[in-house]
Design a protein around this motif. Structure first.
Motif, PDB file in Angstrom:
ATOM      1  N   ILE A  11      54.448  84.004  35.679  1.00 42.61           N
ATOM      2  CA  ILE A  11      55.543  83.062  35.445  1.00 42.61           C
ATOM      3  C   ILE A  11      56.671  83.799  34.727  1.00 42.61           C
ATOM      4  O   ILE A  11      56.438  84.449  33.702  1.00 42.61           O
ATOM      5  CB  ILE A  11      55.076  81.874  34.592  1.00 42.61           C
ATOM      6  CG1 ILE A  11      53.934  81.136  35.304  1.00 42.61           C
ATOM      7  CG2 ILE A  11      56.244  80.919  34.315  1.00 42.61           C
ATOM      8  CD1 ILE A  11      53.298  80.059  34.443  1.00 42.61           C
ATOM      9  N   VAL A  12      57.855  83.727  35.264  1.00 40.03           N
ATOM     10  CA  VAL A  12      59.022  84.358  34.655  1.00 40.03           C
ATOM     11  C   VAL A  12      59.957  83.257  34.155  1.00 40.03           C
ATOM     12  O   VAL A  12      60.333  82.350  34.919  1.00 40.03           O
ATOM     13  CB  VAL A  12      59.766  85.266  35.646  1.00 40.03           C
ATOM     14  CG1 VAL A  12      61.007  85.870  34.989  1.00 40.03           C
ATOM     15  CG2 VAL A  12      58.843  86.373  36.136  1.00 40.03           C
ATOM     16  N   THR A  13      60.310  83.358  32.880  1.00 42.59           N
ATOM     17  CA  THR A  13      61.186  82.363  32.258  1.00 42.59           C
ATOM     18  C   THR A  13      62.356  83.067  31.590  1.00 42.59           C
ATOM     19  O   THR A  13      62.170  84.056  30.877  1.00 42.59           O
ATOM     20  CB  THR A  13      60.417  81.533  31.211  1.00 42.59           C
ATOM     21  OG1 THR A  13      59.316  80.876  31.844  1.00 42.59           O
ATOM     22  CG2 THR A  13      61.327  80.489  30.574  1.00 42.59           C
ATOM     23  N   THR A  32      58.378  95.823  38.364  1.00 45.79           N
ATOM     24  CA  THR A  32      57.800  97.171  38.420  1.00 45.79           C
ATOM     25  C   THR A  32      56.475  97.140  37.654  1.00 45.79           C
ATOM     26  O   THR A  32      56.208  96.228  36.875  1.00 45.79           O
ATOM     27  CB  THR A  32      58.727  98.230  37.793  1.00 45.79           C
ATOM     28  OG1 THR A  32      59.029  97.842  36.441  1.00 45.79           O
ATOM     29  CG2 THR A  32      60.020  98.385  38.588  1.00 45.79           C
ATOM     30  N   SER A  33      55.649  98.158  37.905  1.00 46.71           N
ATOM     31  CA  SER A  33      54.345  98.215  37.237  1.00 46.71           C
ATOM     32  C   SER A  33      53.941  99.652  37.003  1.00 46.71           C
ATOM     33  O   SER A  33      54.321 100.570  37.755  1.00 46.71           O
ATOM     34  CB  SER A  33      53.276  97.518  38.090  1.00 46.71           C
ATOM     35  OG  SER A  33      51.984  97.667  37.506  1.00 46.71           O
ATOM     36  N   VAL A  72      59.532  92.892  34.280  1.00 49.04           N
ATOM     37  CA  VAL A  72      60.511  92.148  35.063  1.00 49.04           C
ATOM     38  C   VAL A  72      61.881  92.399  34.441  1.00 49.04           C
ATOM     39  O   VAL A  72      62.033  92.355  33.216  1.00 49.04           O
ATOM     40  CB  VAL A  72      60.175  90.643  35.119  1.00 49.04           C
ATOM     41  CG1 VAL A  72      60.137  90.026  33.733  1.00 49.04           C
ATOM     42  CG2 VAL A  72      61.154  89.904  36.023  1.00 49.04           C
ATOM     43  N   THR A  73      62.868  92.694  35.307  1.00 49.76           N
ATOM     44  CA  THR A  73      64.195  93.089  34.825  1.00 49.76           C
ATOM     45  C   THR A  73      65.272  92.425  35.672  1.00 49.76           C
ATOM     46  O   THR A  73      65.139  92.338  36.906  1.00 49.76           O
ATOM     47  CB  THR A  73      64.367  94.623  34.908  1.00 49.76           C
ATOM     48  OG1 THR A  73      63.301  95.253  34.201  1.00 49.76           O
ATOM     49  CG2 THR A  73      65.692  95.068  34.313  1.00 49.76           C
ATOM     50  N   ASP A  74      66.317  91.967  35.019  1.00 52.85           N
ATOM     51  CA  ASP A  74      67.474  91.435  35.740  1.00 52.85           C
ATOM     52  C   ASP A  74      68.165  92.585  36.471  1.00 52.85           C
ATOM     53  O   ASP A  74      68.402  93.661  35.900  1.00 52.85           O
ATOM     54  CB  ASP A  74      68.446  90.766  34.765  1.00 52.85           C
ATOM     55  CG  ASP A  74      69.601  90.093  35.475  1.00 52.85           C
ATOM     56  OD1 ASP A  74      69.576  88.865  35.618  1.00 52.85           O
ATOM     57  OD2 ASP A  74      70.535  90.816  35.896  1.00 52.85           O
ATOM     58  N   ASN A  82      61.503  92.298  30.300  1.00 52.86           N
ATOM     59  CA  ASN A  82      60.300  92.006  29.520  1.00 52.86           C
ATOM     60  C   ASN A  82      59.117  92.718  30.155  1.00 52.86           C
ATOM     61  O   ASN A  82      59.003  92.789  31.378  1.00 52.86           O
ATOM     62  CB  ASN A  82      60.029  90.499  29.463  1.00 52.86           C
ATOM     63  CG  ASN A  82      58.793  90.156  28.644  1.00 52.86           C
ATOM     64  OD1 ASN A  82      57.811  89.669  29.186  1.00 52.86           O
ATOM     65  ND2 ASN A  82      58.824  90.425  27.348  1.00 52.86           N
ATOM     66  N   THR A  83      58.244  93.255  29.288  1.00 52.11           N
ATOM     67  CA  THR A  83      57.055  93.964  29.756  1.00 52.11           C
ATOM     68  C   THR A  83      55.819  93.351  29.124  1.00 52.11           C
ATOM     69  O   THR A  83      55.785  93.119  27.911  1.00 52.11           O
ATOM     70  CB  THR A  83      57.128  95.462  29.393  1.00 52.11           C
ATOM     71  OG1 THR A  83      58.260  96.044  30.059  1.00 52.11           O
ATOM     72  CG2 THR A  83      55.867  96.189  29.833  1.00 52.11           C
TER      73      THR A  83
END
Length: 207
Positions: A11-13, A32-33, A72-74, A82-83
């Motif tokens: 979930i991305v907020t 990315t991972s 996750v990155t804009d 955020n990681t």
């Protein structure tokens, strides 16, 4: 936590500077991972109906055991990122490897084997030696004490380890030991004086 090869939700907020959900966020994010074998969601552009939160159902699959991050990155404002870290456990055992392979010993000496299990992604599940049954081709003779083989007959043999329906083979070469005695074989043990006959002399080790 996650299991290698099993997809899970993320979930991305989006939040504002005051940790309120940014319900008007319509930026595009990328994933990315640290797991190079991971399956990740494609870039996603938030829509107004997301209200700042989007669930990627079954969107992530990690395949390498250990601690791995997902970031996750804009796409435009890279400071919006955020990681998080997941602890990834191996999947079910899919194969075993017995060691050493190959090995060479002298007749009468011993060889100790170990067995390690791996999942379908080649993640180690650790040693399974205690639960593995070892055997060798019948012509090799010798004996087993759990995972330790005491050799007898010289030659090159196949050792097999079996664990929970899985198996693996290894090559073991047994060399003859030092000469211990001779065996004499004749083609005829009843002879007349002055009549030649054939004898065969075989050098044998102590096994």
């Amino acid at each position: 936590t996650a299991t290698a090869g099993s997809p899970f939700d993320v979930i991305v907020t989006a939040f504002d500077n005051y940790t309120n959900i940014a319900t008007g966020y319509t930026g595009t994010v990328r994933f990315t991972s640290s797991d190079n074998n991971a399956t990740l969601p494609p870039n996603y552009t938030f829509i107004s109906s997301d209200n700042g939160t989007h669930t990627f159902t079954g969107g992530v699959t990690l395949r390498t055991s250990g601690n791995h991050t997902i970031t996750v990155t804009d796409n435009v404002a890279s400071v919006l990122t955020n990681t998080e870290t997941w602890v990834v456990s191996p999947a079910a055992a899919n194969s075993i490897v017995i060691s050493p392979d190959p090995a060479t010993i002298t007749a009468g000496s011993t060889q100790t084997y170990t067995a390690e299990a791996f999942d379908q992604f080649n993640n180690s599940r650790g040693l399974v030696t205690d639960n593995t049954t070892f055997s060798i081709q019948s012509g090799a003779a010798g004996s087993w004490a759990a995972n330790v083989y005491t050799s007898q007959i010289a030659g090159t043999w196949i050792v097999t380890g079996s664990y929970s329906g899985l198996s693996d083979n290894a090559t073991l070469t047994v060399n003859a030991g030092t000469i211990h005695h001779y065996t004499v074989i004749s083609d005829n043990y009843t002879q007349r004086v002055t009549v030649p006959f054939t004898v065969t002399v075989i050098a044998r080790d102590s096994v």
